[in-house]
Write a protein that holds these residues in place. Sequence first.
Motif, short mmCIF file in Angstrom:
data_model
loop_
_atom_site.label_atom_id
_atom_site.label_comp_id
_atom_site.label_asym_id
_atom_site.label_seq_id
_atom_site.Cartn_x
_atom_site.Cartn_y
_atom_site.Cartn_z
N MET A 72 0.84 -1.20 0.00
CA MET A 72 0.00 0.00 0.00
C MET A 72 0.87 1.26 0.00
O MET A 72 0.62 2.21 -0.76
N ALA A 73 1.90 1.26 0.83
CA ALA A 73 2.80 2.43 0.90
C ALA A 73 3.49 2.66 -0.43
O ALA A 73 3.61 3.80 -0.89
N MET A 74 3.92 1.57 -1.06
CA MET A 74 4.59 1.69 -2.35
C MET A 74 3.64 2.27 -3.39
O MET A 74 4.01 3.15 -4.18
N GLN A 75 2.39 1.82 -3.38
CA GLN A 75 1.41 2.36 -4.33
C GLN A 75 1.15 3.84 -4.10
O GLN A 75 0.88 4.59 -5.04
N GLN A 76 1.22 4.26 -2.82
CA GLN A 76 0.96 5.65 -2.48
C GLN A 76 2.20 6.54 -2.67
O GLN A 76 2.10 7.76 -2.55
N GLY A 77 3.35 5.92 -2.93
CA GLY A 77 4.58 6.69 -3.08
C GLY A 77 5.20 7.10 -1.76
O GLY A 77 6.01 8.03 -1.72
N TRP A 78 4.86 6.41 -0.67
CA TRP A 78 5.45 6.69 0.63
C TRP A 78 6.75 5.93 0.80
O TRP A 78 6.91 4.83 0.25
N PRO A 79 7.69 6.45 1.60
CA PRO A 79 8.90 5.67 1.92
C PRO A 79 8.49 4.41 2.70
O PRO A 79 7.67 4.48 3.62
N THR A 80 9.04 3.27 2.31
CA THR A 80 8.65 2.03 2.99
C THR A 80 9.54 1.70 4.19
O THR A 80 9.24 0.78 4.95
N ASP A 81 10.61 2.47 4.36
CA ASP A 81 11.54 2.14 5.45
C ASP A 81 11.21 2.84 6.76
O ASP A 81 11.89 2.64 7.76
N ASP A 82 10.17 3.67 6.78
CA ASP A 82 9.83 4.34 8.03
C ASP A 82 8.37 4.10 8.45
O ASP A 82 7.78 4.87 9.21
N LEU A 83 7.79 2.99 7.94
CA LEU A 83 6.43 2.65 8.36
C LEU A 83 6.42 2.25 9.83
O LEU A 83 7.34 1.60 10.32
N LYS A 84 5.37 2.63 10.52
CA LYS A 84 5.23 2.31 11.95
C LYS A 84 4.10 1.32 12.14
O LYS A 84 3.01 1.50 11.58
N PHE A 85 4.36 0.28 12.95
CA PHE A 85 3.38 -0.78 13.15
C PHE A 85 3.12 -1.01 14.64
O PHE A 85 3.99 -0.80 15.47
#
Length: 291
Positions: free
Chosen positions: A120-133
């Motif tokens: 989802m982040a990749m589709q939105q163009g967000w950086p994937t290395d700083d996602l918070k879970f």
Amino acid sequence: MVLRVGYVREHFSTPLLQLQDADQDRTFSLVECPSGTGQLISRLTNDEIDLAIALTDPLISGIANGSTAYKLCGSYVSTPLNWAVITGTNTKFNDISDLKGTTIGISRLGSGSQTMAYVMAMQQGWPTDDLKFKINNDIHGLIDSVNDGTTSAFMWEWFTTKPWVDDGKARFIGSVPTPWPSWLIAAHPTRASSEALRAFMTSLSEYVRAFDSASNREGPNVEVIKTKFGYPEEDIKAWLKTVGYPENCLMIPSEVITNTLSTLEKAGVVKAPEGGFDVQQFITKDVVNLT
């Protein structure tokens, strides 16, 4: 030996449950894993199950990231999974784009709910290395977390989550279908014999083909799912229009593995070794046939 089969009790598992009902010799036992694929992988690792019917992306990423607890040995569902993006009843989030920089709820590390958050982040163009879970274990914990504000949203299969949305306990704000067929079968590399695995999946294939037939889709499947899961008839009919199963569970198209790895690598979930991935390292070679 009695094969210990891990599964998630959802509508997708209906052919498996029908096989269990017919298994008079008790050649296998079902082990329910309500937290999903992360729990299935954990139980494979901890010698609590021998085989798992689980989501494609966490299975493949687990092997790519070094797990030796299992290898792929078959296919289960040949169509994509429609992941709903779900938030709380009274949150400020109304669109996927509103979730940037927030904490996403997941069931477990390595679960489909986590890998799809990367997609989802990749589709939105967000950086994937700083996602918070935040880990919330199961659907109940995830629903609670979006309503108490500890997470902004979570991802789960659309029709499984719909009863909570219909009851006003959560809201859909979007969906992200998988770029790959949704369910594969994996087994520990040594605990079950090749003969036992092939026998189980040959039997499963018969029930999958029957469930997937046009005649059963038109009526019997609806009644079976309604009885086993209590879903509304209109939801069952809508789901049946979207789902497909393989003709033979003992076959995996090689492009399922390569295409999934390609997407997961772009999302930052896996990193290819020098020289690239070897598809043969992902499968139980004397059980499954790559096509």
